[in-house]
Design a protein around this motif. Structure first.
Motif, PDB file in Angstrom:
ATOM      1  N   GLU A  66    -109.623 -24.904  48.605  1.00  0.00           N
ATOM      2  CA  GLU A  66    -110.996 -25.315  48.304  1.00  0.00           C
ATOM      3  C   GLU A  66    -111.918 -24.746  49.368  1.00  0.00           C
ATOM      4  O   GLU A  66    -111.610 -24.777  50.549  1.00  0.00           O
ATOM      5  N   LEU A  67    -113.047 -24.221  48.931  1.00  0.00           N
ATOM      6  CA  LEU A  67    -114.032 -23.663  49.848  1.00  0.00           C
ATOM      7  C   LEU A  67    -115.171 -24.642  50.049  1.00  0.00           C
ATOM      8  O   LEU A  67    -115.548 -25.361  49.132  1.00  0.00           O
ATOM      9  N   ASP A  68    -115.709 -24.652  51.238  1.00  0.00           N
ATOM     10  CA  ASP A  68    -116.869 -25.477  51.543  1.00  0.00           C
ATOM     11  C   ASP A  68    -117.949 -24.544  52.073  1.00  0.00           C
ATOM     12  O   ASP A  68    -118.145 -23.469  51.516  1.00  0.00           O
ATOM     13  N   GLU A  69    -118.631 -24.894  53.118  1.00  0.00           N
ATOM     14  CA  GLU A  69    -119.715 -24.074  53.671  1.00  0.00           C
ATOM     15  C   GLU A  69    -119.201 -22.715  54.122  1.00  0.00           C
ATOM     16  O   GLU A  69    -118.062 -22.587  54.576  1.00  0.00           O
ATOM     17  N   PHE A  70    -120.078 -21.718  54.015  1.00  0.00           N
ATOM     18  CA  PHE A  70    -119.740 -20.365  54.439  1.00  0.00           C
ATOM     19  C   PHE A  70    -121.036 -19.636  54.754  1.00  0.00           C
ATOM     20  O   PHE A  70    -122.050 -19.856  54.098  1.00  0.00           O
ATOM     21  N   VAL A  71    -120.992 -18.781  55.781  1.00  0.00           N
ATOM     22  CA  VAL A  71    -122.144 -17.943  56.087  1.00  0.00           C
ATOM     23  C   VAL A  71    -121.640 -16.589  56.579  1.00  0.00           C
ATOM     24  O   VAL A  71    -120.647 -16.507  57.302  1.00  0.00           O
ATOM     25  N   VAL A  72    -122.328 -15.549  56.128  1.00  0.00           N
ATOM     26  CA  VAL A  72    -122.076 -14.198  56.617  1.00  0.00           C
ATOM     27  C   VAL A  72    -123.170 -13.888  57.618  1.00  0.00           C
ATOM     28  O   VAL A  72    -124.357 -13.874  57.266  1.00  0.00           O
ATOM     29  N   MET A  73    -122.791 -13.660  58.845  1.00  0.00           N
ATOM     30  CA  MET A  73    -123.714 -13.287  59.904  1.00  0.00           C
ATOM     31  C   MET A  73    -123.642 -11.767  60.079  1.00  0.00           C
ATOM     32  O   MET A  73    -122.793 -11.116  59.477  1.00  0.00           O
ATOM     33  N   PRO A  74    -124.500 -11.165  60.896  1.00  0.00           N
ATOM     34  CA  PRO A  74    -124.458  -9.709  61.052  1.00  0.00           C
ATOM     35  C   PRO A  74    -123.099  -9.169  61.518  1.00  0.00           C
ATOM     36  O   PRO A  74    -122.668  -8.111  61.073  1.00  0.00           O
ATOM     37  N   ASN A  75    -122.417  -9.907  62.403  1.00  0.00           N
ATOM     38  CA  ASN A  75    -121.168  -9.399  62.961  1.00  0.00           C
ATOM     39  C   ASN A  75    -120.009 -10.404  62.937  1.00  0.00           C
ATOM     40  O   ASN A  75    -119.010 -10.217  63.627  1.00  0.00           O
ATOM     41  N   HIS A  76    -120.160 -11.448  62.164  1.00  0.00           N
ATOM     42  CA  HIS A  76    -119.074 -12.426  62.036  1.00  0.00           C
ATOM     43  C   HIS A  76    -119.321 -13.310  60.818  1.00  0.00           C
ATOM     44  O   HIS A  76    -120.392 -13.255  60.211  1.00  0.00           O
ATOM     45  N   VAL A  77    -118.322 -14.083  60.484  1.00  0.00           N
ATOM     46  CA  VAL A  77    -118.457 -15.063  59.411  1.00  0.00           C
ATOM     47  C   VAL A  77    -117.975 -16.412  59.924  1.00  0.00           C
ATOM     48  O   VAL A  77    -117.121 -16.479  60.814  1.00  0.00           O
ATOM     49  N   HIS A  78    -118.553 -17.465  59.376  1.00  0.00           N
ATOM     50  CA  HIS A  78    -118.095 -18.827  59.625  1.00  0.00           C
ATOM     51  C   HIS A  78    -117.810 -19.444  58.263  1.00  0.00           C
ATOM     52  O   HIS A  78    -118.582 -19.238  57.315  1.00  0.00           O
ATOM     53  N   GLY A  79    -116.758 -20.207  58.172  1.00  0.00           N
ATOM     54  CA  GLY A  79    -116.476 -20.888  56.920  1.00  0.00           C
ATOM     55  C   GLY A  79    -115.582 -22.090  57.116  1.00  0.00           C
ATOM     56  O   GLY A  79    -114.913 -22.235  58.141  1.00  0.00           O
ATOM     57  N   ILE A  80    -115.606 -22.937  56.107  1.00  0.00           N
ATOM     58  CA  ILE A  80    -114.709 -24.091  56.059  1.00  0.00           C
ATOM     59  C   ILE A  80    -113.899 -23.956  54.784  1.00  0.00           C
ATOM     60  O   ILE A  80    -114.455 -23.710  53.717  1.00  0.00           O
ATOM     61  N   PHE A  81    -112.593 -24.095  54.920  1.00  0.00           N
ATOM     62  CA  PHE A  81    -111.785 -24.247  53.724  1.00  0.00           C
ATOM     63  C   PHE A  81    -110.840 -25.415  53.899  1.00  0.00           C
ATOM     64  O   PHE A  81    -110.581 -25.868  55.010  1.00  0.00           O
ATOM     65  N   LEU A  82    -110.399 -25.924  52.762  1.00  0.00           N
ATOM     66  CA  LEU A  82    -109.554 -27.111  52.747  1.00  0.00           C
ATOM     67  C   LEU A  82    -108.269 -26.814  52.000  1.00  0.00           C
ATOM     68  O   LEU A  82    -108.295 -26.188  50.941  1.00  0.00           O
ATOM     69  N   PHE A  83    -107.174 -27.267  52.563  1.00  0.00           N
ATOM     70  CA  PHE A  83    -105.897 -27.235  51.879  1.00  0.00           C
ATOM     71  C   PHE A  83    -105.731 -28.615  51.255  1.00  0.00           C
ATOM     72  O   PHE A  83    -105.920 -29.636  51.930  1.00  0.00           O
ATOM     73  N   PRO A  84    -105.381 -28.674  49.992  1.00  0.00           N
ATOM     74  CA  PRO A  84    -105.317 -29.962  49.295  1.00  0.00           C
ATOM     75  C   PRO A  84    -104.147 -30.823  49.752  1.00  0.00           C
ATOM     76  O   PRO A  84    -103.118 -30.320  50.204  1.00  0.00           O
ATOM     77  N   ALA A  85    -104.336 -32.143  49.618  1.00  0.00           N
ATOM     78  CA  ALA A  85    -103.240 -33.076  49.868  1.00  0.00           C
ATOM     79  C   ALA A  85    -102.297 -33.032  48.679  1.00  0.00           C
ATOM     80  O   ALA A  85    -102.682 -32.634  47.577  1.00  0.00           O
ATOM     81  N   GLY A  86    -101.050 -33.416  48.895  1.00  0.00           N
ATOM     82  CA  GLY A  86    -100.073 -33.470  47.808  1.00  0.00           C
ATOM     83  C   GLY A  86    -100.485 -34.496  46.767  1.00  0.00           C
ATOM     84  O   GLY A  86    -101.436 -35.255  46.944  1.00  0.00           O
TER      85      GLY A  86
END
Length: 168
Positions: A66-86
């Motif tokens: 699952e993807l959450d917030e994400f941003v593409v910056m000029p020279n890097h990226v920041h993001g949040i992803f989630l691995f689901p619970a069983g």
């Protein structure tokens, strides 16, 4: 492992474990390849839009991601992803790891970037598009999740204060 390289991952932590992860990936030599740093608001270049599209495509390659917030910056990226619970809501591992997802993302984006260099004249890079490793943080509670989300949402507006800022 190279003796000069510092270990970035948390020792003895299972990075396939269900949970939320904050990721930062930087370009090699912090080259500004993804957004126009000379224009207010840092509009994405075609390469930045390609990076964005590959991020959005990750769940197709990693079912359950699952993807959450994400941003593409000029020279890097920041993001949040989630691995689901069983299914029982437990913290059981998924079939992939944080490193595997990042490795795939770097591979897909590097190949697409090389195609953009050839077809569209994007700036070339030397040896590799991305730095060897990446920064990750295991998000442990809702308060931290909110803080990281806000950090990502506000990152573009604070570019000149960013530790990865490059003068135009």
């Amino acid at each position: 492992m190279d003796a000069r390289r510092r270990r970035l991952r948390l020792r003895d932590y299972d990075y396939s474990r269900a949970g939320a992860y904050f990721i930062t990936i930087c370009t090699q030599d912090r080259r500004c390849l993804f957004a126009d740093i000379a224009t207010e608001g840092l509009p994405l270049l075609a390469a930045g839009r390609m990076i964005w599209d590959h991020w959005l495509g990750l769940p197709e390659r990693f079912p359950g991601l699952e993807l959450d917030e994400f941003v593409v910056m000029p020279n890097h990226v920041h993001g949040i992803f989630l691995f689901p619970a069983g299914e029982s809501g437990d913290k059981s591992p998924v079939a992939f790891t944080v490193s595997r997802v990042i490795q795939a993302f770097k591979s897909f984006t590097t190949n697409s970037y090389i195609a953009g260099v050839r077809a569209c004249g994007w700036p070339r890079f030397e040896r590799r598009l991305w730095q060897r490793s990446f920064f990750d943080r295991i998000i442990r509670d809702e308060s931290e999740f909110s803080f990281v989300r806000e950090y990502i949402q506000n990152n573009l507006a604070k570019w000149e204060l960013d530790s990865l800022y490059i003068e135009p």
